[in-house]
Design a protein around this motif. Sequence first.
Motif, PDB file in Angstrom:
ATOM      1  N   VAL A   1       2.415  -0.328 -16.511  1.00 59.88           N
ATOM      2  CA  VAL A   1       2.156   0.341 -15.400  1.00 59.88           C
ATOM      3  C   VAL A   1       2.265  -0.278 -13.826  1.00 59.88           C
ATOM      4  O   VAL A   1       2.641   0.229 -13.235  1.00 59.88           O
ATOM      5  N   ILE A   2       1.127  -1.113 -14.121  1.00 57.37           N
ATOM      6  CA  ILE A   2       0.444  -2.014 -12.626  1.00 57.37           C
ATOM      7  C   ILE A   2       1.596  -2.496 -12.471  1.00 57.37           C
ATOM      8  O   ILE A   2       1.720  -2.781 -11.332  1.00 57.37           O
ATOM      9  N   LEU A   3       2.104  -3.607 -13.677  1.00 62.61           N
ATOM     10  CA  LEU A   3       2.787  -4.534 -13.027  1.00 62.61           C
ATOM     11  C   LEU A   3       3.949  -3.702 -12.449  1.00 62.61           C
ATOM     12  O   LEU A   3       5.241  -4.410 -11.735  1.00 62.61           O
ATOM     13  N   ILE A   4       4.893  -2.861 -13.440  1.00 65.77           N
ATOM     14  CA  ILE A   4       5.653  -2.317 -12.687  1.00 65.77           C
ATOM     15  C   ILE A   4       5.573  -1.699 -10.845  1.00 65.77           C
ATOM     16  O   ILE A   4       6.638  -1.987 -10.148  1.00 65.77           O
ATOM     17  N   ALA A   5       4.360  -0.913 -10.480  1.00 66.90           N
ATOM     18  CA  ALA A   5       4.395  -0.345  -9.654  1.00 66.90           C
ATOM     19  C   ALA A   5       4.372  -1.510  -8.673  1.00 66.90           C
ATOM     20  O   ALA A   5       4.497  -1.458  -6.965  1.00 66.90           O
TER      21      ALA A   5
ATOM     22  N   ALA B   1       5.988  -4.377  -9.082  1.00 71.01           N
ATOM     23  CA  ALA B   1       7.285  -4.846  -8.466  1.00 71.01           C
ATOM     24  C   ALA B   1       7.981  -4.093  -7.627  1.00 71.01           C
ATOM     25  O   ALA B   1       8.298  -4.350  -6.657  1.00 71.01           O
ATOM     26  N   ILE B   2       7.547  -2.271  -7.800  1.00 67.67           N
ATOM     27  CA  ILE B   2       8.190  -1.994  -6.512  1.00 67.67           C
ATOM     28  C   ILE B   2       7.470  -1.514  -5.016  1.00 67.67           C
ATOM     29  O   ILE B   2       8.591  -1.817  -4.349  1.00 67.67           O
TER      30      ILE B   2
ATOM     31  N   ILE C   1      10.065  -2.886  -2.100  1.00 61.87           N
ATOM     32  CA  ILE C   1       9.869  -2.231  -0.990  1.00 61.87           C
ATOM     33  C   ILE C   1       9.676  -3.345   0.760  1.00 61.87           C
ATOM     34  O   ILE C   1      10.253  -2.665   1.365  1.00 61.87           O
ATOM     35  N   VAL C   2       8.594  -4.090   0.488  1.00 58.01           N
ATOM     36  CA  VAL C   2       7.899  -4.689   1.366  1.00 58.01           C
ATOM     37  C   VAL C   2       9.603  -5.590   1.975  1.00 58.01           C
ATOM     38  O   VAL C   2       9.485  -6.387   3.070  1.00 58.01           O
ATOM     39  N   VAL C   3       9.601  -6.461   0.398  1.00 58.44           N
ATOM     40  CA  VAL C   3      11.039  -7.782   0.926  1.00 58.44           C
ATOM     41  C   VAL C   3      12.447  -6.644   1.897  1.00 58.44           C
ATOM     42  O   VAL C   3      12.890  -7.039   2.071  1.00 58.44           O
ATOM     43  N   LEU C   4      12.487  -5.324   1.230  1.00 63.91           N
ATOM     44  CA  LEU C   4      13.426  -4.608   1.853  1.00 63.91           C
ATOM     45  C   LEU C   4      12.433  -4.331   3.542  1.00 63.91           C
ATOM     46  O   LEU C   4      13.577  -4.121   4.236  1.00 63.91           O
ATOM     47  N   ALA C   5      12.094  -4.077   3.723  1.00 63.41           N
ATOM     48  CA  ALA C   5      11.105  -3.481   5.000  1.00 63.41           C
ATOM     49  C   ALA C   5      11.114  -4.702   5.863  1.00 63.41           C
ATOM     50  O   ALA C   5      11.984  -4.079   6.990  1.00 63.41           O
ATOM     51  N   GLN C   6      10.970  -6.055   5.396  1.00 60.51           N
ATOM     52  CA  GLN C   6      11.170  -6.959   6.144  1.00 60.51           C
ATOM     53  C   GLN C   6      12.785  -7.237   6.316  1.00 60.51           C
ATOM     54  O   GLN C   6      13.228  -7.894   7.459  1.00 60.51           O
TER      55      GLN C   6
END
Length: 87
Positions: free
Chosen positions: A21-25, A27-28, A32-37
């Motif tokens: 669950v932590i790895l999936i979170a 990754a999400i 999000i950070v990559v898309l925001a950049q």
Amino acid sequence: MPTVMGVSTGWIVGLILGVVVILIAAAIVIAIVVLAQRIAKQARTAVAGVETVRAQTDGLPGIARINDSGVRILRSARALRKVAVGK
């Protein structure tokens, strides 16, 4: 002893599920950070484009004075026409 094995197996399964669950979170969040950049970069490009368009489409300096002169010339021409035609 089988009860102890069941409890320790439960802990291992729970720990593995927690890590997944932590790895999936993570990754999400990374996505999000990559898309925001990427969006920020596109926004900077768009702002630069808007500034270029603004500079290219700035109004003529003194346009109000030019319009006033045109109106005065038009009024003078109409007055001269009235005098010449007699109306």
